[in-house]
Design a protein around this motif. Structure first.
Motif, PDB file in Angstrom:
ATOM      1  N   PRO A  94       0.800  -1.233   0.000  1.00  0.00           N
ATOM      2  CA  PRO A  94       0.000   0.000   0.000  1.00  0.00           C
ATOM      3  C   PRO A  94       0.826   1.273   0.000  1.00  0.00           C
ATOM      4  CG  PRO A  94       0.015  -1.015   2.168  1.00  0.00           C
ATOM      5  CD  PRO A  94       0.695  -1.981   1.251  1.00  0.00           C
ATOM      6  N   ASP A  95       2.155   1.168   0.152  1.00  0.00           N
ATOM      7  CA  ASP A  95       2.990   2.358   0.185  1.00  0.00           C
ATOM      8  C   ASP A  95       3.326   2.865  -1.209  1.00  0.00           C
ATOM      9  OD1 ASP A  95       4.406   0.034  -0.237  1.00  0.00           O
ATOM     10  OD2 ASP A  95       6.294   0.877   0.505  1.00  0.00           O
ATOM     11  N   ARG A  96       2.810   2.211  -2.250  1.00  0.00           N
ATOM     12  CA  ARG A  96       3.047   2.653  -3.628  1.00  0.00           C
ATOM     13  C   ARG A  96       1.801   2.374  -4.450  1.00  0.00           C
ATOM     14  NH1 ARG A  96       3.266  -2.026  -6.194  1.00  0.00           N
ATOM     15  NH2 ARG A  96       4.241  -3.848  -5.220  1.00  0.00           N
ATOM     16  N   PRO A  97       1.655   3.027  -5.587  1.00  0.00           N
ATOM     17  CA  PRO A  97       0.487   2.741  -6.434  1.00  0.00           C
ATOM     18  C   PRO A  97       0.448   1.266  -6.814  1.00  0.00           C
ATOM     19  CG  PRO A  97       1.626   4.710  -7.197  1.00  0.00           C
ATOM     20  CD  PRO A  97       2.518   4.075  -6.166  1.00  0.00           C
ATOM     21  N   PRO A  98      -0.724   0.647  -6.787  1.00  0.00           N
ATOM     22  CA  PRO A  98      -0.791  -0.785  -7.117  1.00  0.00           C
ATOM     23  C   PRO A  98      -0.430  -1.035  -8.576  1.00  0.00           C
ATOM     24  CG  PRO A  98      -2.995   0.150  -6.910  1.00  0.00           C
ATOM     25  CD  PRO A  98      -2.036   1.200  -6.426  1.00  0.00           C
ATOM     26  N   THR A  99       0.294  -2.095  -8.805  1.00  0.00           N
ATOM     27  CA  THR A  99       0.663  -2.507 -10.155  1.00  0.00           C
ATOM     28  C   THR A  99      -0.354  -3.503 -10.684  1.00  0.00           C
ATOM     29  OG1 THR A  99       1.973  -4.376  -9.373  1.00  0.00           O
ATOM     30  CG2 THR A  99       3.093  -2.234  -9.518  1.00  0.00           C
ATOM     31  N   ARG A 103      -2.957  -6.003  -8.610  1.00  0.00           N
ATOM     32  CA  ARG A 103      -4.394  -6.121  -8.852  1.00  0.00           C
ATOM     33  C   ARG A 103      -4.789  -7.569  -9.154  1.00  0.00           C
ATOM     34  NH1 ARG A 103      -3.435  -0.893 -11.093  1.00  0.00           N
ATOM     35  NH2 ARG A 103      -2.944  -1.789 -13.133  1.00  0.00           N
ATOM     36  N   LEU A 104      -3.922  -8.282  -9.891  1.00  0.00           N
ATOM     37  CA  LEU A 104      -4.202  -9.687 -10.177  1.00  0.00           C
ATOM     38  C   LEU A 104      -4.196 -10.506  -8.885  1.00  0.00           C
ATOM     39  CD1 LEU A 104      -4.592 -12.099 -12.056  1.00  0.00           C
ATOM     40  CD2 LEU A 104      -2.098 -12.201 -12.316  1.00  0.00           C
ATOM     41  N   GLU A 105      -3.219 -10.242  -8.014  1.00  0.00           N
ATOM     42  CA  GLU A 105      -3.159 -10.978  -6.755  1.00  0.00           C
ATOM     43  C   GLU A 105      -4.408 -10.730  -5.906  1.00  0.00           C
ATOM     44  OE1 GLU A 105      -0.203 -11.611  -2.891  1.00  0.00           O
ATOM     45  OE2 GLU A 105       0.477 -10.467  -4.636  1.00  0.00           O
ATOM     46  N   GLU A 164      -4.204 -11.687 -18.597  1.00  0.00           N
ATOM     47  CA  GLU A 164      -2.852 -11.518 -18.057  1.00  0.00           C
ATOM     48  C   GLU A 164      -1.814 -12.201 -18.935  1.00  0.00           C
ATOM     49  OE1 GLU A 164      -1.991  -9.656 -15.243  1.00  0.00           O
ATOM     50  OE2 GLU A 164      -4.053  -8.990 -15.551  1.00  0.00           O
ATOM     51  N   MET A 165      -2.145 -13.340 -19.506  1.00  0.00           N
ATOM     52  CA  MET A 165      -1.226 -14.017 -20.421  1.00  0.00           C
ATOM     53  C   MET A 165      -1.022 -13.193 -21.681  1.00  0.00           C
ATOM     54  SD  MET A 165      -2.611 -17.933 -20.049  1.00  0.00           S
ATOM     55  CE  MET A 165      -2.699 -18.729 -18.437  1.00  0.00           C
ATOM     56  N   LEU A 166      -2.109 -12.614 -22.185  1.00  0.00           N
ATOM     57  CA  LEU A 166      -2.017 -11.797 -23.390  1.00  0.00           C
ATOM     58  C   LEU A 166      -1.131 -10.583 -23.155  1.00  0.00           C
ATOM     59  CD1 LEU A 166      -3.071 -11.461 -26.303  1.00  0.00           C
ATOM     60  CD2 LEU A 166      -4.968 -10.135 -25.374  1.00  0.00           C
ATOM     61  N   ALA A 167      -1.166 -10.043 -21.923  1.00  0.00           N
ATOM     62  CA  ALA A 167      -0.344  -8.889 -21.592  1.00  0.00           C
ATOM     63  C   ALA A 167       1.097  -9.279 -21.265  1.00  0.00           C
ATOM     64  CB  ALA A 167      -0.953  -8.146 -20.411  1.00  0.00           C
ATOM     65  N   GLY A 168       1.388 -10.571 -21.236  1.00  0.00           N
ATOM     66  CA  GLY A 168       2.746 -11.023 -20.956  1.00  0.00           C
ATOM     67  C   GLY A 168       3.102 -11.088 -19.492  1.00  0.00           C
ATOM     68  N   ARG A 169       2.101 -10.939 -18.622  1.00  0.00           N
ATOM     69  CA  ARG A 169       2.397 -10.960 -17.182  1.00  0.00           C
ATOM     70  C   ARG A 169       2.308 -12.360 -16.580  1.00  0.00           C
ATOM     71  NH1 ARG A 169      -0.307  -5.836 -17.752  1.00  0.00           N
ATOM     72  NH2 ARG A 169      -2.353  -6.814 -17.443  1.00  0.00           N
ATOM     73  N   LEU A 170       1.762 -13.309 -17.347  1.00  0.00           N
ATOM     74  CA  LEU A 170       1.753 -14.704 -16.934  1.00  0.00           C
ATOM     75  C   LEU A 170       2.287 -15.544 -18.085  1.00  0.00           C
ATOM     76  CD1 LEU A 170      -1.701 -15.183 -15.129  1.00  0.00           C
ATOM     77  CD2 LEU A 170       0.538 -14.816 -14.084  1.00  0.00           C
ATOM     78  N   ALA A 171       2.789 -16.729 -17.747  1.00  0.00           N
ATOM     79  CA  ALA A 171       3.308 -17.620 -18.777  1.00  0.00           C
ATOM     80  C   ALA A 171       2.201 -17.987 -19.758  1.00  0.00           C
ATOM     81  CB  ALA A 171       3.869 -18.882 -18.119  1.00  0.00           C
ATOM     82  N   GLN A 172       2.604 -18.244 -20.996  1.00  0.00           N
ATOM     83  CA  GLN A 172       1.637 -18.563 -22.042  1.00  0.00           C
ATOM     84  C   GLN A 172       1.216 -20.027 -21.925  1.00  0.00           C
ATOM     85  OE1 GLN A 172       0.480 -16.064 -24.174  1.00  0.00           O
ATOM     86  NE2 GLN A 172       1.630 -14.889 -22.654  1.00  0.00           N
TER      87      GLN A 172
END
Length: 245
Positions: A94-99, A103-105, A164-172
């Motif tokens: 919470p000490d920084r803007p959420p990434t 948000r996924l977590e 999330e996979m499409l955005a590259g943040r999770l494995a394909q």
């Protein structure tokens, strides 16, 4: 002097409200019968007798036992889907803007909490026992459960993971398979314990299980480059469960 004629008793059809009340009463009796005695041991005759109506009254609404069981499942699913969602949780930092990862977590944590809140209810556990006991003789029961609403929750999680996979943040990976694996990771342990196969978890234990399952899942689904350069989430080392048998 003649007396006034007695009022005639109505012999017409019941009102819509009375018909709906009767249908609800039949479904409640059928729900208790199926969940208590199982699918095979529950008959239309038994439900009719327990409700105090003729068999033809049930057949006028549901053509056979599978149709009545499907109606029971739809009622259970509607009741479970109405379970209030957990209040939004704070992002991990919470000490920084959420990434996007934060948000996924949070979204997966809310999904895990809701799944456990529904699946650990007594009626849901009873239905799970019924499916295990009778799916061999009646394989269509599992498809009825899926069509009655179980597939909708899986589809929502699958859609979230696919984005999330499409955005590259999770494995394909295959998002439908990964969504199913996520639900197994979240649900199997607490559900087995609630069924008496191991010591049950209390409320704090269920919450800790959900946190750790989400953390483990996210670490395992990181893209290969991220997974080889980053340490597991701190939640993996801080979330603790009482696992004694």
């Amino acid at each position: 002097m003649t007396s006034a004629p007695a009022a005639r008793r109505s012999s017409g059809r019941p009102t819509a409200a009375a018909a709906a009340e009767l249908a609800d009463r039949i479904l409640e009796v059928a729900t208790r019968a199926f969940l208590t005695h199982g699918y095979a041991a529950t008959s239309i005759e038994t439900i009719a007798a327990s409700t105090g109506v003729a068999k033809r009254t049930l057949y006028a609404r549901w053509r056979d036992k599978p149709a009545l069981f499907r109606a029971v499942l739809e009622g259970l699913m509607a009741r479970w889907l109405a379970t209030p969602e957990a209040p939004p949780t704070e992002p991990p930092a919470p000490d920084r803007p959420p990434t996007a990862a934060d948000r996924l977590e949070v979204a997966l944590q809310q999904a895990a909490t809701r799944v456990l809140a529904v699946a650990l209810q007594p009626d849901a556990l009873a239905l799970h026992r019924l499916m295990i006991a009778e799916s061999g003789r009646f394989p269509e029961l599992a498809e009825m459960v899926r069509q009655s609403g179980a597939a909708a929750g899986m589809a929502r999680i699958s859609g979230l993971l696919a984005a999330e996979m499409l955005a590259g943040r999770l494995a394909q990976l295959d998002p439908a398979i990964v969504a199913e694996q996520f639900l197994y990771l979240v649900l199997t342990g607490p559900q087995r314990r609630a069924l008496g196969l191991a010591p049950p978890l209390d409320g704090a234990g269920v919450a800790a299980w959900a946190r750790q399952a989400v953390a483990l899942f996210l670490h395992g689904c990181q893209p290969r480059s991220a997974a080889t350069t980053s340490a597991p989430s701190a939640a993996l080392s801080t979330a603790s469960l009482s696992m004694e048998s």
